[in-house]
Design a protein around this motif. Structure first.
Motif, PDB file in Angstrom:
ATOM      1  N   ILE A  43      43.426  31.516  27.648  1.00  0.00           N
ATOM      2  CA  ILE A  43      42.246  31.834  28.471  1.00  0.00           C
ATOM      3  C   ILE A  43      41.698  33.242  28.239  1.00  0.00           C
ATOM      4  N   ALA A  44      42.329  34.015  27.334  1.00  0.00           N
ATOM      5  CA  ALA A  44      41.929  35.424  27.182  1.00  0.00           C
ATOM      6  C   ALA A  44      40.427  35.579  26.895  1.00  0.00           C
ATOM      7  N   LYS A  60      35.287  37.247  28.978  1.00  0.00           N
ATOM      8  CA  LYS A  60      33.838  36.992  28.915  1.00  0.00           C
ATOM      9  C   LYS A  60      33.254  36.744  30.312  1.00  0.00           C
ATOM     10  N   LEU A  61      33.979  36.007  31.146  1.00  0.00           N
ATOM     11  CA  LEU A  61      33.411  35.582  32.432  1.00  0.00           C
ATOM     12  C   LEU A  61      33.640  36.595  33.557  1.00  0.00           C
ATOM     13  N   PRO A  79      30.821  35.781  38.831  1.00  0.00           N
ATOM     14  CA  PRO A  79      30.119  34.847  39.726  1.00  0.00           C
ATOM     15  C   PRO A  79      31.098  33.999  40.534  1.00  0.00           C
ATOM     16  N   ALA A  80      32.200  33.569  39.914  1.00  0.00           N
ATOM     17  CA  ALA A  80      33.160  32.720  40.648  1.00  0.00           C
ATOM     18  C   ALA A  80      33.770  33.499  41.816  1.00  0.00           C
ATOM     19  N   TRP A  81      34.116  34.760  41.595  1.00  0.00           N
ATOM     20  CA  TRP A  81      34.685  35.565  42.691  1.00  0.00           C
ATOM     21  C   TRP A  81      33.629  35.841  43.763  1.00  0.00           C
ATOM     22  N   SER A  82      32.377  36.037  43.338  1.00  0.00           N
ATOM     23  CA  SER A  82      31.322  36.316  44.329  1.00  0.00           C
ATOM     24  C   SER A  82      31.189  35.162  45.309  1.00  0.00           C
TER      25      SER A  82
END
Ligand SMILES: C[S@@+](CC[C@H](N)C(=O)[O-])C[C@H]1O[C@@H](n2cnc3c(N)ncnc32)[C@H](O)[C@@H]1O
Length: 259
Positions: free
Chosen positions: A13-14, A19-20, A234-237
């Motif tokens: 997943i690095a 990137k994300l 964005p996922a954490w937001s």
């Protein structure tokens, strides 16, 4: 949680992780959506004579940040892919960092007391034997130096649920044994991210002989400032309401008595 599974998972997943997720080198980060050290002021004084060791560094953004302030930095991670990202990022920032692909379990053979600051952000949840890891990390701290560990808050393991109409809240089946966040490698091995009660981690740190134990449970930045958080995506937001209801991270610091 074998070391091979950890290595495979993080290698896998690095690229996406780097990137994300936006991870700044302009500030020292402690966890998703949280203010950086410029606001929290937790780090000890950093100067050109400060020696730092980062454990479970990922792309080593925190070490790069400390190196731009003049510190001599060593950073290690079990994943060669994460270390490859760290090498590229260090080159972009024109800083020289000693990077090592190494399991945290293997630093026990190092000479003790070499580093003024030993820091680790969100590696503890992935370590199979956390108290032994804390013991090894503490042994690396020089006289008068600091151990800094940021890790998952046990309350963050709670599920974020709608209780009544539009009333959201946290459901935590057990504070004492928070549920692991399980992930699967391509080979079908399972690794987990694990949180521990605060008193357990505090005891592990205290038992190493370090003193001056302090801890923080910071709130996330307000919604309108999330892009200024040194670690965001964005996922954490999307999880901002949950992170605003209870802490996502606990930060521990402790010091060795001056020699
Ligand atoms: C959530 S990431 C955090 C990375 C970085 N500290 C950051 O804040 O972006 C966890 C890191 O721990 C590393 N890791 C997991 N188990 C490890 C082990 N046994 N030894 C060394 N590194 C390990 C992973 O490869 C991964 O880079």
């Amino acid at each position: 949680m074998t070391q091979d599974a950890q290595r495979d998972y993080w290698n896998q997943i690095a690229d996406d992780y780097q990137k994300l997720t936006t991870i700044s080198t302009d500030d020292f980060h402690y966890g998703p959506l949280l203010p950086g050290d410029r606001q929290l002021g937790i780090l000890p004084a950093i100067s050109e004579s400060t020696t730092c060791l980062e454990l479970g560094c990922g792309a080593a953004q925190n070490s790069i940040h400390l190196a731009t302030r003049g510190a001599s930095c060593t950073a290690l991670d079990i994943s060669p892919e994460q270390i490859r990202h760290a090498g590229a990022l260090a080159e972009t920032h024109h800083v020289d960092i000693e990077l090592q692909t190494l399991a945290l379990e293997d630093i026990g053979a190092w000479p003790s007391g070499q580093f003024d600051l030993v820091h680790s952000v969100f590696a503890l949840p992935f370590i199979a034997v956390p108290d032994a890891f804390i013991g090894r990390a503490a042994a690396c701290v020089a006289p008068g130096g600091t151990l800094l560990i940021a890790t998952q808050h046990p309350v963050f393991s709670a599920e974020w649920l709608e209780l009544e109409e539009e009333e959201m809240g946290l459901f935590l089946p057990s504070y004492f044994a928070p549920e692991d966040d399980l992930r699967e490698t391509q080979a079908g091995e399972i690794i987990g991210s694990r949180a521990y009660p605060i008193s357990a981690v505090a005891k592990w740190i205290y038992d190493t002989g370090l003193r001056d134990l302090r801890l923080w449970e910071p709130e996330p930045l307000p919604l309108e400032y999330l892009e200024q958080a040194p670690y965001h995506s964005p996922a954490w937001s999307e999880l901002h309401p949950k992170l605003s209801a209870a802490p996502v991270a606990v930060i521990y610091t402790a010091r060795t008595p001056a020699g």
